[in-house]
Design an enzyme around this catalytic site. Sequence first.
Site, PDB file in Angstrom:
ATOM      1  CE  LYS A 197      -0.360  -0.131   5.059  1.00  0.00           C
ATOM      2  NZ  LYS A 197      -1.181  -0.614   6.189  1.00  0.00           N
ATOM      3  NE  ARG A 204      -6.791   1.007  11.348  1.00  0.00           N
ATOM      4  CZ  ARG A 204      -5.557   0.800  10.913  1.00  0.00           C
ATOM      5  NH1 ARG A 204      -4.655   1.772  10.950  1.00  0.00           N
ATOM      6  NH2 ARG A 204      -5.199  -0.397  10.452  1.00  0.00           N
ATOM      7  CE1 TYR A 252      13.774  31.342   4.683  1.00  0.00           C
ATOM      8  CE2 TYR A 252      13.984  28.981   4.340  1.00  0.00           C
ATOM      9  CZ  TYR A 252      13.785  30.250   3.834  1.00  0.00           C
ATOM     10  OH  TYR A 252      13.585  30.425   2.501  1.00  0.00           O
TER      11      TYR A 252
END
Length: 356
Positions: free
Chosen positions: A35, A130, A251
Amino acid sequence: MSRSTRLDIDLGAISANIAVLREITVEQKLMAVVKANAYGHGAVAVSRHIESQVDALAVAFTEEAVTLREAGIAAPILVLEGPHAASDIALAAKLDLWPAIHQSQQFEWCQAHIADLSQIWIKVDTGMHRLGFELEELDSIRNKLSHAGGTDLTLMSHLAAAEHPDNALTTSQARRWSELTQRWDGQTSLNNSAATRSAMGYRSDWARVGYALYGGQIEGMAADDRLQPAMRLTSAVIAIRQVPVGDSVGYGGRWVAQRDSLIATVPVGYGDGYPWSAADGTPVSVAGQLAPLAGRVSMDMITVDVTDCADVEVGSMAVLWGDEPHIDEVARHCGTIGYELMTRFTRRTPVRYLNA
Ligand SMILES: *Cc1c(COP(=O)(O)O)cnc(C)c1O
Protein backbone atom coordinates in the site's frame (compact mmCIF):
# COMPACT_ATOMS: atom_id res chain seq x y z
CA MET A 1 21.14 17.38 -15.96
CA SER A 2 23.29 17.20 -12.88
CA ARG A 3 20.95 17.24 -9.93
CA SER A 4 22.30 14.76 -7.44
CA THR A 5 19.31 14.29 -5.12
CA ARG A 6 17.90 10.84 -5.69
CA LEU A 7 16.08 7.96 -4.10
CA ASP A 8 17.82 4.63 -4.61
CA ILE A 9 15.59 1.59 -4.18
CA ASP A 10 17.47 -1.66 -3.72
CA LEU A 11 15.10 -4.37 -4.95
CA GLY A 12 17.68 -7.01 -4.04
CA ALA A 13 17.48 -5.89 -0.40
CA ILE A 14 13.70 -6.43 -0.44
CA SER A 15 14.24 -9.96 -1.78
CA ALA A 16 16.84 -10.63 0.91
CA ASN A 17 14.40 -9.35 3.55
CA ILE A 18 11.73 -11.68 2.19
CA ALA A 19 14.13 -14.59 2.69
CA VAL A 20 14.71 -13.51 6.31
CA LEU A 21 10.97 -13.09 6.88
CA ARG A 22 10.32 -16.54 5.42
CA GLU A 23 12.61 -17.95 8.11
CA ILE A 24 10.78 -16.01 10.83
CA THR A 25 7.26 -16.76 9.64
CA VAL A 26 8.05 -20.48 9.34
CA GLU A 27 4.94 -22.11 7.90
CA GLN A 28 2.81 -18.95 7.60
CA LYS A 29 2.02 -17.67 4.14
CA LEU A 30 3.66 -14.34 3.41
CA MET A 31 1.59 -11.41 2.18
CA ALA A 32 3.67 -8.40 1.12
CA VAL A 33 1.94 -5.12 1.97
CA VAL A 34 2.54 -2.70 -0.92
CA LYS A 35 0.00 0.00 0.00
CA ALA A 36 0.97 3.70 -0.24
CA ASN A 37 3.14 3.08 -3.30
CA ALA A 38 4.92 0.21 -1.50
CA TYR A 39 5.73 2.50 1.45
CA GLY A 40 7.22 4.96 -1.03
CA HIS A 41 9.40 2.38 -2.79
CA GLY A 42 7.24 2.21 -5.95
CA ALA A 43 4.31 -0.23 -5.90
CA VAL A 44 4.61 -1.42 -9.49
CA ALA A 45 8.39 -1.91 -9.51
CA VAL A 46 8.39 -3.61 -6.12
CA SER A 47 5.39 -5.83 -6.89
CA ARG A 48 6.89 -6.91 -10.22
CA HIS A 49 10.11 -7.80 -8.51
CA ILE A 50 8.62 -9.76 -5.60
CA GLU A 51 5.33 -11.20 -6.81
CA SER A 52 6.85 -14.61 -7.42
CA GLN A 53 8.58 -14.59 -4.02
CA VAL A 54 5.49 -14.03 -1.87
CA ASP A 55 2.07 -15.68 -1.61
CA ALA A 56 0.04 -12.51 -2.12
CA LEU A 57 0.15 -8.72 -2.06
CA ALA A 58 -1.96 -6.28 -0.05
CA VAL A 59 -3.00 -2.69 -0.71
CA ALA A 60 -5.23 -0.30 1.22
CA PHE A 61 -7.94 0.49 -1.33
CA THR A 62 -9.18 -0.59 -4.76
CA GLU A 63 -7.46 2.08 -6.90
CA GLU A 64 -4.10 0.87 -5.62
CA ALA A 65 -4.95 -2.66 -6.74
CA VAL A 66 -6.18 -1.47 -10.14
CA THR A 67 -2.82 0.24 -10.73
CA LEU A 68 -1.06 -3.05 -10.09
CA ARG A 69 -3.36 -5.09 -12.32
CA GLU A 70 -2.98 -2.52 -15.13
CA ALA A 71 0.78 -2.95 -14.81
CA GLY A 72 0.35 -6.69 -15.33
CA ILE A 73 0.74 -7.88 -11.74
CA ALA A 74 -0.95 -11.29 -11.55
CA ALA A 75 -0.44 -12.24 -7.87
CA PRO A 76 -3.46 -12.33 -5.55
CA ILE A 77 -4.15 -8.88 -4.06
CA LEU A 78 -5.98 -8.29 -0.78
CA VAL A 79 -7.72 -4.92 -0.45
CA LEU A 80 -7.29 -4.18 3.26
CA GLU A 81 -10.06 -1.56 3.58
CA GLY A 82 -12.30 -3.53 1.25
CA PRO A 83 -14.74 -1.77 -1.08
CA HIS A 84 -15.51 1.88 -0.37
CA ALA A 85 -18.50 1.68 -2.75
CA ALA A 86 -20.45 -0.94 -4.74
CA SER A 87 -18.42 -0.16 -7.86
CA ASP A 88 -15.27 -1.32 -6.08
CA ILE A 89 -16.74 -4.82 -5.79
CA ALA A 90 -17.46 -4.96 -9.51
CA LEU A 91 -13.79 -4.18 -10.05
CA ALA A 92 -12.73 -6.75 -7.48
CA ALA A 93 -14.74 -9.39 -9.33
CA LYS A 94 -13.36 -8.37 -12.70
CA LEU A 95 -9.73 -8.10 -11.59
CA ASP A 96 -9.75 -10.98 -9.10
CA LEU A 97 -9.05 -8.91 -5.99
CA TRP A 98 -9.71 -10.21 -2.51
CA PRO A 99 -11.89 -7.77 -0.59
CA ALA A 100 -11.66 -7.47 3.19
CA ILE A 101 -15.15 -6.92 4.58
CA HIS A 102 -15.41 -5.02 7.87
CA GLN A 103 -18.91 -3.51 7.93
CA SER A 104 -22.28 -4.82 6.83
CA GLN A 105 -22.87 -2.48 3.88
CA GLN A 106 -19.90 -4.10 2.19
CA PHE A 107 -21.68 -7.44 2.41
CA GLU A 108 -24.63 -5.99 0.46
CA TRP A 109 -22.23 -4.80 -2.23
CA CYS A 110 -20.58 -8.25 -2.40
CA GLN A 111 -23.76 -10.24 -2.90
CA ALA A 112 -24.22 -9.46 -6.59
CA HIS A 113 -20.68 -10.56 -7.47
CA ILE A 114 -20.03 -13.24 -4.93
CA ALA A 115 -19.49 -16.04 -7.45
CA ASP A 116 -16.62 -14.06 -8.94
CA LEU A 117 -14.83 -13.33 -5.67
CA SER A 118 -12.24 -16.07 -5.20
CA GLN A 119 -11.57 -15.14 -1.56
CA ILE A 120 -13.24 -12.86 0.95
CA TRP A 121 -11.54 -11.79 4.16
CA ILE A 122 -13.66 -10.91 7.18
CA LYS A 123 -12.14 -8.37 9.51
CA VAL A 124 -13.07 -8.36 13.19
CA ASP A 125 -12.34 -5.65 15.72
CA THR A 126 -10.47 -7.29 18.61
CA GLY A 127 -9.72 -3.95 20.28
CA MET A 128 -7.99 -1.54 17.91
CA HIS A 129 -11.39 0.11 17.21
CA ARG A 130 -10.55 1.31 13.73
CA LEU A 131 -12.10 -1.28 11.39
CA GLY A 132 -13.87 -4.58 11.84
CA PHE A 133 -17.06 -6.33 12.86
CA GLU A 134 -17.89 -6.68 16.52
CA LEU A 135 -17.02 -10.14 17.82
CA GLU A 136 -20.67 -11.08 18.27
CA GLU A 137 -21.43 -10.16 14.65
CA LEU A 138 -18.98 -12.68 13.23
CA ASP A 139 -21.25 -15.73 13.12
CA SER A 140 -23.99 -13.79 11.41
CA ILE A 141 -21.76 -12.26 8.74
CA ARG A 142 -20.05 -15.57 8.07
CA ASN A 143 -23.42 -17.29 7.64
CA LYS A 144 -24.66 -14.57 5.33
CA LEU A 145 -21.56 -14.79 3.16
CA SER A 146 -21.73 -18.60 3.03
CA HIS A 147 -25.42 -18.53 2.13
CA ALA A 148 -24.76 -16.03 -0.61
CA GLY A 149 -22.16 -18.40 -2.05
CA GLY A 150 -18.91 -17.13 -0.54
CA THR A 151 -16.77 -20.24 -0.20
CA ASP A 152 -13.23 -19.23 0.70
CA LEU A 153 -13.39 -17.04 3.83
CA THR A 154 -10.37 -15.87 5.84
CA LEU A 155 -10.67 -14.35 9.30
CA MET A 156 -8.45 -11.35 10.01
CA SER A 157 -7.79 -8.81 12.74
CA HIS A 158 -5.16 -6.17 13.41
CA LEU A 159 -3.06 -5.55 16.51
CA ALA A 160 -2.69 -2.01 17.82
CA ALA A 161 0.51 -2.50 19.82
CA ALA A 162 2.09 -5.72 18.58
CA GLU A 163 5.58 -4.43 19.34
CA HIS A 164 4.65 -4.73 23.02
CA PRO A 165 3.46 -8.33 23.35
CA ASP A 166 3.03 -8.06 27.11
CA ASN A 167 1.01 -4.88 27.29
CA ALA A 168 -2.62 -5.00 28.34
CA LEU A 169 -3.99 -3.99 24.93
CA THR A 170 -2.07 -6.73 23.11
CA THR A 171 -2.90 -9.45 25.63
CA SER A 172 -6.58 -8.49 25.51
CA GLN A 173 -6.60 -8.54 21.70
CA ALA A 174 -4.72 -11.86 21.70
CA ARG A 175 -7.26 -13.38 24.11
CA ARG A 176 -10.21 -12.33 21.95
CA TRP A 177 -8.42 -13.57 18.82
CA SER A 178 -7.75 -16.92 20.41
CA GLU A 179 -11.42 -17.29 21.39
CA LEU A 180 -12.55 -16.39 17.89
CA THR A 181 -10.13 -18.67 16.09
CA GLN A 182 -11.07 -21.64 18.25
CA ARG A 183 -14.44 -21.69 16.53
CA TRP A 184 -13.13 -20.77 13.08
CA ASP A 185 -12.18 -23.56 10.69
CA GLY A 186 -10.95 -21.49 7.75
CA GLN A 187 -7.73 -19.56 7.28
CA THR A 188 -6.67 -16.76 9.63
CA SER A 189 -4.45 -13.68 9.56
CA LEU A 190 -3.29 -11.56 12.47
CA ASN A 191 0.43 -10.85 12.23
CA ASN A 192 1.85 -7.56 10.93
CA SER A 193 5.62 -6.81 10.93
CA ALA A 194 5.84 -6.34 14.68
CA ALA A 195 3.77 -9.43 15.53
CA THR A 196 5.73 -11.47 12.99
CA ARG A 197 8.99 -10.40 14.55
CA SER A 198 7.84 -10.88 18.14
CA ALA A 199 6.99 -14.50 17.20
CA MET A 200 4.44 -14.85 19.99
CA GLY A 201 2.72 -17.70 18.21
CA TYR A 202 -0.68 -16.05 17.71
CA ARG A 203 -2.73 -18.15 15.33
CA SER A 204 -2.14 -16.68 11.88
CA ASP A 205 -1.98 -18.62 8.63
CA TRP A 206 -1.02 -15.45 6.80
CA ALA A 207 1.56 -12.89 7.90
CA ARG A 208 0.81 -9.42 6.47
CA VAL A 209 4.19 -7.76 6.40
CA GLY A 210 4.95 -4.24 5.25
CA TYR A 211 7.57 -2.24 7.12
CA ALA A 212 10.00 -5.11 7.77
CA LEU A 213 9.98 -5.96 4.06
CA TYR A 214 11.57 -2.60 3.35
CA GLY A 215 14.15 -3.00 6.11
CA GLY A 216 12.37 -0.85 8.70
CA GLN A 217 13.03 -1.68 12.34
CA ILE A 218 10.17 -1.55 14.82
CA GLU A 219 10.36 1.11 17.53
CA GLY A 220 10.38 -0.59 20.91
CA MET A 221 11.83 -3.90 19.66
CA ALA A 222 15.46 -5.02 19.43
CA ALA A 223 16.77 -4.38 15.91
CA ASP A 224 17.06 -7.37 13.59
CA ASP A 225 20.22 -6.56 11.67
CA ARG A 226 19.43 -9.12 8.99
CA LEU A 227 16.77 -6.75 7.62
CA GLN A 228 18.43 -4.36 5.16
CA PRO A 229 17.10 -0.90 4.39
CA ALA A 230 15.90 -0.92 0.78
CA MET A 231 15.63 2.87 0.47
CA ARG A 232 18.53 5.29 0.33
CA LEU A 233 18.02 9.04 -0.03
CA THR A 234 21.20 10.66 -1.33
CA SER A 235 22.39 14.02 -2.51
CA ALA A 236 25.69 15.89 -2.77
CA VAL A 237 27.13 19.05 -1.25
CA ILE A 238 26.66 22.19 -3.40
CA ALA A 239 28.33 24.78 -1.14
CA ILE A 240 30.65 25.02 1.87
CA ARG A 241 31.24 28.07 4.04
CA GLN A 242 32.96 29.20 7.24
CA VAL A 243 30.53 30.51 9.86
CA PRO A 244 32.10 32.42 12.75
CA VAL A 245 31.19 31.70 16.37
CA GLY A 246 27.96 33.47 17.32
CA ASP A 247 26.50 33.65 13.81
CA SER A 248 23.36 31.69 12.95
CA VAL A 249 22.49 29.48 9.99
CA GLY A 250 19.22 29.20 8.10
CA TYR A 251 15.63 30.41 8.59
CA GLY A 252 14.84 31.99 11.92
CA GLY A 253 18.45 31.74 13.03
CA ARG A 254 17.63 28.58 14.99
CA TRP A 255 21.14 27.14 14.92
CA VAL A 256 23.89 29.36 16.33
CA ALA A 257 27.56 28.44 15.93
CA GLN A 258 29.14 27.65 19.30
CA ARG A 259 32.58 27.76 17.67
CA ASP A 260 33.94 28.77 14.29
CA SER A 261 32.21 26.22 12.08
CA LEU A 262 32.20 24.72 8.62
CA ILE A 263 28.73 24.43 7.10
CA ALA A 264 27.88 22.31 4.07
CA THR A 265 24.70 23.00 2.07
CA VAL A 266 22.92 19.98 0.55
CA PRO A 267 20.12 20.42 -2.03
CA VAL A 268 17.39 18.32 -0.43
CA GLY A 269 14.50 19.75 1.57
CA TYR A 270 10.93 19.22 2.59
CA GLY A 271 9.87 19.74 -1.03
CA ASP A 272 11.65 16.46 -1.75
CA GLY A 273 10.45 14.51 1.29
CA TYR A 274 13.10 15.34 3.88
CA PRO A 275 11.06 16.41 6.96
CA TRP A 276 10.81 20.06 7.99
CA SER A 277 10.52 18.81 11.58
CA ALA A 278 14.13 17.55 11.64
CA ALA A 279 15.83 18.97 14.74
CA ASP A 280 19.35 20.35 14.92
CA GLY A 281 21.61 17.35 15.41
CA THR A 282 19.70 15.00 13.11
CA PRO A 283 22.44 12.79 11.63
CA VAL A 284 23.40 13.19 7.98
CA SER A 285 26.23 11.25 6.38
CA VAL A 286 28.58 13.56 4.46
CA ALA A 287 31.59 12.11 2.63
CA GLY A 288 31.03 8.91 4.61
CA GLN A 289 31.00 10.58 8.05
CA LEU A 290 28.03 11.30 10.29
CA ALA A 291 27.47 15.02 10.87
CA PRO A 292 24.66 16.95 12.60
CA LEU A 293 21.98 18.95 10.81
CA ALA A 294 22.47 22.66 11.61
CA GLY A 295 19.49 24.93 11.11
CA ARG A 296 15.95 24.56 9.80
CA VAL A 297 15.17 22.40 6.81
CA SER A 298 14.20 24.59 3.83
CA MET A 299 12.03 23.59 0.90
CA ASP A 300 15.03 22.80 -1.28
CA MET A 301 18.05 22.63 1.01
CA ILE A 302 19.52 21.66 4.35
CA THR A 303 22.66 22.82 6.13
CA VAL A 304 24.99 20.44 7.95
CA ASP A 305 27.76 21.14 10.48
CA VAL A 306 30.79 19.42 8.94
CA THR A 307 33.40 21.10 11.17
CA ASP A 308 34.52 17.71 12.48
CA CYS A 309 34.49 15.94 9.11
CA ALA A 310 37.53 15.35 6.93
CA ASP A 311 37.71 15.98 3.20
CA VAL A 312 34.31 17.53 2.61
CA GLU A 313 34.14 19.43 -0.67
CA VAL A 314 31.56 20.57 -3.20
CA GLY A 315 30.31 17.35 -4.76
CA SER A 316 30.85 15.19 -1.65
CA MET A 317 28.11 12.62 -1.32
CA ALA A 318 25.45 13.08 1.35
CA VAL A 319 23.22 10.25 2.60
CA LEU A 320 20.04 11.41 4.35
CA TRP A 321 19.05 7.86 5.20
CA GLY A 322 20.04 4.37 4.13
CA ASP A 323 22.37 1.95 5.91
CA GLU A 324 23.65 4.92 7.91
CA PRO A 325 21.95 6.94 9.21
CA HIS A 326 19.09 4.46 9.44
CA ILE A 327 15.65 5.87 8.62
CA ASP A 328 14.37 5.01 12.10
CA GLU A 329 17.22 6.98 13.68
CA VAL A 330 16.41 9.99 11.50
CA ALA A 331 12.71 9.64 12.37
CA ARG A 332 13.48 9.83 16.09
CA HIS A 333 15.11 13.24 15.53
CA CYS A 334 12.03 14.40 13.61
CA GLY A 335 9.35 13.40 16.10
CA THR A 336 7.93 10.85 13.66
CA ILE A 337 8.30 7.24 12.57
CA GLY A 338 10.21 5.75 9.66
CA TYR A 339 6.89 4.68 8.10
CA GLU A 340 6.01 8.34 7.57
CA LEU A 341 9.41 9.27 6.16
CA MET A 342 9.20 6.42 3.63
CA THR A 343 5.76 7.40 2.38
CA ARG A 344 6.08 11.17 2.07
CA PHE A 345 8.18 11.41 -1.09
CA THR A 346 7.09 13.79 -3.80
CA ARG A 347 7.38 13.31 -7.54
CA ARG A 348 10.18 15.81 -7.49
CA THR A 349 12.58 13.16 -6.24
CA PRO A 350 13.93 10.94 -9.02
CA VAL A 351 14.01 7.21 -8.27
CA ARG A 352 16.65 4.73 -9.38
CA TYR A 353 16.15 0.98 -9.01
CA LEU A 354 19.11 -1.23 -8.13
CA ASN A 355 19.58 -5.00 -8.25
CA ALA A 356 16.36 -5.70 -10.14
C1 LIG B 1 -0.46 -1.63 6.89
C2 LIG B 1 -1.05 -2.88 7.44
C3 LIG B 1 -0.23 -4.00 7.68
C4 LIG B 1 1.27 -3.97 7.57
O1 LIG B 1 1.82 -3.36 8.73
P1 LIG B 1 3.40 -3.30 8.94
O2 LIG B 1 3.55 -2.78 10.33
O3 LIG B 1 3.93 -2.36 7.92
O4 LIG B 1 3.93 -4.68 8.76
C5 LIG B 1 -0.86 -5.17 8.07
N1 LIG B 1 -2.21 -5.23 8.23
C6 LIG B 1 -2.99 -4.16 8.04
C7 LIG B 1 -4.46 -4.28 8.25
C8 LIG B 1 -2.46 -2.94 7.65
O5 LIG B 1 -3.25 -1.88 7.48
